[in-house]
Design a protein around this motif. Structure first.
Motif, PDB file in Angstrom:
ATOM      1  N   GLN A 173      17.712  33.656  63.396  1.00 56.84           N
ATOM      2  CA  GLN A 173      19.107  33.236  63.499  1.00 56.84           C
ATOM      3  C   GLN A 173      19.685  32.831  62.143  1.00 56.84           C
ATOM      4  OE1 GLN A 173      20.501  33.676  66.493  1.00 56.84           O
ATOM      5  NE2 GLN A 173      18.475  34.373  67.143  1.00 56.84           N
ATOM      6  N   LEU A 174      18.842  32.766  61.119  1.00 59.44           N
ATOM      7  CA  LEU A 174      19.292  32.337  59.798  1.00 59.44           C
ATOM      8  C   LEU A 174      19.906  33.503  59.025  1.00 59.44           C
ATOM      9  CD1 LEU A 174      16.186  30.192  58.779  1.00 59.44           C
ATOM     10  CD2 LEU A 174      18.408  29.340  59.551  1.00 59.44           C
ATOM     11  N   PRO A 175      20.700  33.223  57.985  1.00 62.52           N
ATOM     12  CA  PRO A 175      21.211  34.282  57.110  1.00 62.52           C
ATOM     13  C   PRO A 175      20.064  35.006  56.409  1.00 62.52           C
ATOM     14  CG  PRO A 175      22.422  32.234  56.787  1.00 62.52           C
ATOM     15  CD  PRO A 175      21.239  31.898  57.636  1.00 62.52           C
ATOM     16  N   PHE A 176      20.377  36.154  55.824  1.00 66.65           N
ATOM     17  CA  PHE A 176      19.377  37.044  55.233  1.00 66.65           C
ATOM     18  C   PHE A 176      18.386  36.325  54.317  1.00 66.65           C
ATOM     19  CE2 PHE A 176      18.468  39.708  51.425  1.00 66.65           C
ATOM     20  CZ  PHE A 176      17.514  40.532  52.001  1.00 66.65           C
ATOM     21  N   LYS A 177      18.873  35.717  53.240  1.00 62.01           N
ATOM     22  CA  LYS A 177      17.969  35.077  52.276  1.00 62.01           C
ATOM     23  C   LYS A 177      17.191  33.930  52.915  1.00 62.01           C
ATOM     24  CE  LYS A 177      20.546  33.922  48.806  1.00 62.01           C
ATOM     25  NZ  LYS A 177      20.935  33.357  47.485  1.00 62.01           N
ATOM     26  N   ALA A 178      17.890  33.089  53.644  1.00 60.88           N
ATOM     27  CA  ALA A 178      17.247  31.925  54.254  1.00 60.88           C
ATOM     28  C   ALA A 178      16.175  32.352  55.250  1.00 60.88           C
ATOM     29  CB  ALA A 178      18.290  31.056  54.945  1.00 60.88           C
ATOM     30  N   ARG A 179      16.390  33.476  55.923  1.00 61.17           N
ATOM     31  CA  ARG A 179      15.426  33.963  56.914  1.00 61.17           C
ATOM     32  C   ARG A 179      14.103  34.338  56.249  1.00 61.17           C
ATOM     33  NH1 ARG A 179      18.672  37.426  58.991  1.00 61.17           N
ATOM     34  NH2 ARG A 179      17.790  39.438  58.442  1.00 61.17           N
ATOM     35  N   LEU A 235      12.295  33.340  44.628  1.00 63.19           N
ATOM     36  CA  LEU A 235      12.417  34.288  45.732  1.00 63.19           C
ATOM     37  C   LEU A 235      13.880  34.449  46.129  1.00 63.19           C
ATOM     38  CD1 LEU A 235      11.145  36.088  47.907  1.00 63.19           C
ATOM     39  CD2 LEU A 235      10.843  34.034  49.322  1.00 63.19           C
ATOM     40  N   GLY A 236      14.613  33.342  46.171  1.00 65.27           N
ATOM     41  CA  GLY A 236      16.032  33.410  46.502  1.00 65.27           C
ATOM     42  C   GLY A 236      16.805  34.254  45.505  1.00 65.27           C
ATOM     43  N   GLU A 237      16.477  34.120  44.207  1.00 64.70           N
ATOM     44  CA  GLU A 237      17.148  34.918  43.182  1.00 64.70           C
ATOM     45  C   GLU A 237      16.816  36.403  43.335  1.00 64.70           C
ATOM     46  OE1 GLU A 237      16.357  33.420  39.293  1.00 64.70           O
ATOM     47  OE2 GLU A 237      16.910  31.359  39.795  1.00 64.70           O
ATOM     48  N   MET A 238      15.570  36.700  43.659  1.00 65.69           N
ATOM     49  CA  MET A 238      15.173  38.094  43.864  1.00 65.69           C
ATOM     50  C   MET A 238      15.914  38.706  45.052  1.00 65.69           C
ATOM     51  SD  MET A 238      11.041  37.803  43.287  1.00 65.69           S
ATOM     52  CE  MET A 238      10.798  39.450  43.952  1.00 65.69           C
ATOM     53  N   GLY A 260      16.773  43.032  62.464  1.00 64.14           N
ATOM     54  CA  GLY A 260      17.586  42.004  61.817  1.00 64.14           C
ATOM     55  C   GLY A 260      18.202  42.495  60.519  1.00 64.14           C
ATOM     56  N   PHE A 261      17.421  43.250  59.736  1.00 64.12           N
ATOM     57  CA  PHE A 261      17.949  43.812  58.486  1.00 64.12           C
ATOM     58  C   PHE A 261      19.097  44.788  58.772  1.00 64.12           C
ATOM     59  CE2 PHE A 261      13.575  43.292  56.259  1.00 64.12           C
ATOM     60  CZ  PHE A 261      13.863  41.965  55.999  1.00 64.12           C
ATOM     61  N   LYS A 262      18.936  45.601  59.801  1.00 63.28           N
ATOM     62  CA  LYS A 262      19.993  46.554  60.154  1.00 63.28           C
ATOM     63  C   LYS A 262      21.262  45.821  60.569  1.00 63.28           C
ATOM     64  CE  LYS A 262      17.020  50.432  61.521  1.00 63.28           C
ATOM     65  NZ  LYS A 262      16.547  51.289  62.648  1.00 63.28           N
ATOM     66  N   HIS A 263      21.076  44.717  61.269  1.00 61.53           N
ATOM     67  CA  HIS A 263      22.234  43.906  61.667  1.00 61.53           C
ATOM     68  C   HIS A 263      22.920  43.334  60.428  1.00 61.53           C
ATOM     69  CE1 HIS A 263      24.300  40.243  63.167  1.00 61.53           C
ATOM     70  NE2 HIS A 263      24.558  41.010  64.217  1.00 61.53           N
ATOM     71  N   ASP A 264      22.121  42.859  59.472  1.00 62.85           N
ATOM     72  CA  ASP A 264      22.681  42.351  58.214  1.00 62.85           C
ATOM     73  C   ASP A 264      23.460  43.448  57.492  1.00 62.85           C
ATOM     74  OD1 ASP A 264      21.546  39.806  58.517  1.00 62.85           O
ATOM     75  OD2 ASP A 264      19.684  40.419  57.543  1.00 62.85           O
ATOM     76  N   MET A 265      22.876  44.641  57.470  1.00 62.58           N
ATOM     77  CA  MET A 265      23.507  45.757  56.776  1.00 62.58           C
ATOM     78  C   MET A 265      24.822  46.140  57.452  1.00 62.58           C
ATOM     79  SD  MET A 265      21.753  49.439  55.850  1.00 62.58           S
ATOM     80  CE  MET A 265      20.529  48.706  54.748  1.00 62.58           C
ATOM     81  N   ALA A 266      24.803  46.192  58.785  1.00 66.85           N
ATOM     82  CA  ALA A 266      26.008  46.565  59.526  1.00 66.85           C
ATOM     83  C   ALA A 266      27.124  45.545  59.339  1.00 66.85           C
ATOM     84  CB  ALA A 266      25.679  46.708  61.011  1.00 66.85           C
ATOM     85  N   ASN A 267      26.745  44.295  59.071  1.00 69.88           N
ATOM     86  CA  ASN A 267      27.735  43.236  58.900  1.00 69.88           C
ATOM     87  C   ASN A 267      28.042  42.951  57.431  1.00 69.88           C
ATOM     88  OD1 ASN A 267      28.431  41.816  61.670  1.00 69.88           O
ATOM     89  ND2 ASN A 267      26.268  42.372  61.758  1.00 69.88           N
ATOM     90  N   GLY A 268      27.608  43.872  56.561  1.00 71.69           N
ATOM     91  CA  GLY A 268      27.950  43.750  55.153  1.00 71.69           C
ATOM     92  C   GLY A 268      27.227  42.656  54.405  1.00 71.69           C
ATOM     93  N   LYS A 269      26.074  42.230  54.913  1.00 66.03           N
ATOM     94  CA  LYS A 269      25.340  41.150  54.261  1.00 66.03           C
ATOM     95  C   LYS A 269      24.348  41.664  53.220  1.00 66.03           C
ATOM     96  CE  LYS A 269      27.455  38.137  56.769  1.00 66.03           C
ATOM     97  NZ  LYS A 269      28.513  37.298  56.154  1.00 66.03           N
ATOM     98  N   ILE A 270      23.813  42.864  53.430  1.00 63.17           N
ATOM     99  CA  ILE A 270      22.938  43.466  52.427  1.00 63.17           C
ATOM    100  C   ILE A 270      23.423  44.885  52.143  1.00 63.17           C
ATOM    101  CG2 ILE A 270      20.926  42.077  53.008  1.00 63.17           C
ATOM    102  CD1 ILE A 270      19.796  44.380  54.560  1.00 63.17           C
ATOM    103  N   ARG A 271      23.069  45.393  50.967  1.00 62.61           N
ATOM    104  CA  ARG A 271      23.556  46.698  50.535  1.00 62.61           C
ATOM    105  C   ARG A 271      23.066  47.804  51.468  1.00 62.61           C
ATOM    106  NH1 ARG A 271      20.868  45.717  45.673  1.00 62.61           N
ATOM    107  NH2 ARG A 271      20.028  47.829  45.902  1.00 62.61           N
ATOM    108  N   LYS A 272      23.886  48.822  51.618  1.00 65.45           N
ATOM    109  CA  LYS A 272      23.555  49.917  52.527  1.00 65.45           C
ATOM    110  C   LYS A 272      22.501  50.859  51.951  1.00 65.45           C
ATOM    111  CE  LYS A 272      28.006  49.921  54.930  1.00 65.45           C
ATOM    112  NZ  LYS A 272      27.436  49.356  56.159  1.00 65.45           N
TER     113      LYS A 272
END
Length: 208
Positions: A87-93, A190-193, A134-146
């Motif tokens: 349920q957390l954002p990408f990096k925090a997860r 890790l957060g910076e990466m 979860g990654f696909k959901h992030d991608m679909a919602n513009g949270k990580i690069r496609k």
């Protein structure tokens, strides 16, 4: 069949399940007490569990199978904590994944030894489908690069997490840095990466 007969028929299965659970828990306790590399004496496991020694071989057949069963039980009991991070954002997860794995250091070391032993395949990413989803959901919602390779991302994160957990205390001792301080610094790096995988914001503040 009488009620008494039904009870007698079911009892062996219940007893076996309880004995297996006791042996698996005892195996993990001994590993935590003496360390993974000290090995596992099946007679000691049986004594620790308060179970007849012959049942260890009867139920599991070998030390390796007992270790696998103990590890599966240990991982299963901790899945809820890992899944909760979904349920957390990408990096925090992902940062939470590493923190969770640090709380499972003996299980991680055991997994590593069993993988290196290579007698049988052992899943090192048992929640792969959930993570990729979860990654696909992030991608679909513009949270990580496609253009991010999601399988490679998960492989990298998993390998980094396993490696850090396995060598954490050794690096803390060698670098002369308290483990808690090293954890904090590794978490920051890790957060910076991970920020490199995020979708950059457009000038107006929206995701591109």
């Amino acid at each position: 069949m009488s009620g008494k007969d039904a009870t007698d028929t079911k009892r062996p299965a219940v007893d076996r399940g309880a004995s297996e659970a006791a042996l698996e828990a005892a195996a993990l306790r001994l590993l935590r007490r003496h360390g993974v590399l000290a090995g596992l004496n099946l007679r000691e496991v049986a004594d620790e569990a308060g179970v007849n020694r012959g049942l260890v071989y009867h139920y599991f057949g070998s030390r390796q199978e007992l270790l696998r069963a103990a590890l599966r039980r240990d991982v299963k009991e901790r899945l809820a904590e890992i899944l909760a991070s979904g349920q957390l954002p990408f990096k925090a997860r992902i940062q939470q994944l590493l923190r969770t794995m640090m709380g499972q250091d003996e299980a991680i070391r055991l997994s590593t030894l069993l993988v290196l032993d290579a007698q049988e395949k052992l899943p090192v990413a048992p929640l792969r489908e959930q993570w990729i989803s979860g990654f696909k959901h992030d991608m679909a919602n513009g949270k990580i690069r496609k253009d991010v390779d999601l399988d490679a991302l998960l492989a990298l994160v998993t390998a980094l997490s396993y490696g850090y957990v396995v060598f954490r205390q050794s690096m803390s001792d060698e670098f002369d840095i308290p483990a808690a301080d090293l954890d904090f610094r590794v978490d920051a790096i890790l957060g910076e990466m991970l920020a490199r995988f995020e979708q950059p914001e457009a000038p107006g503040g929206e995701q591109e």
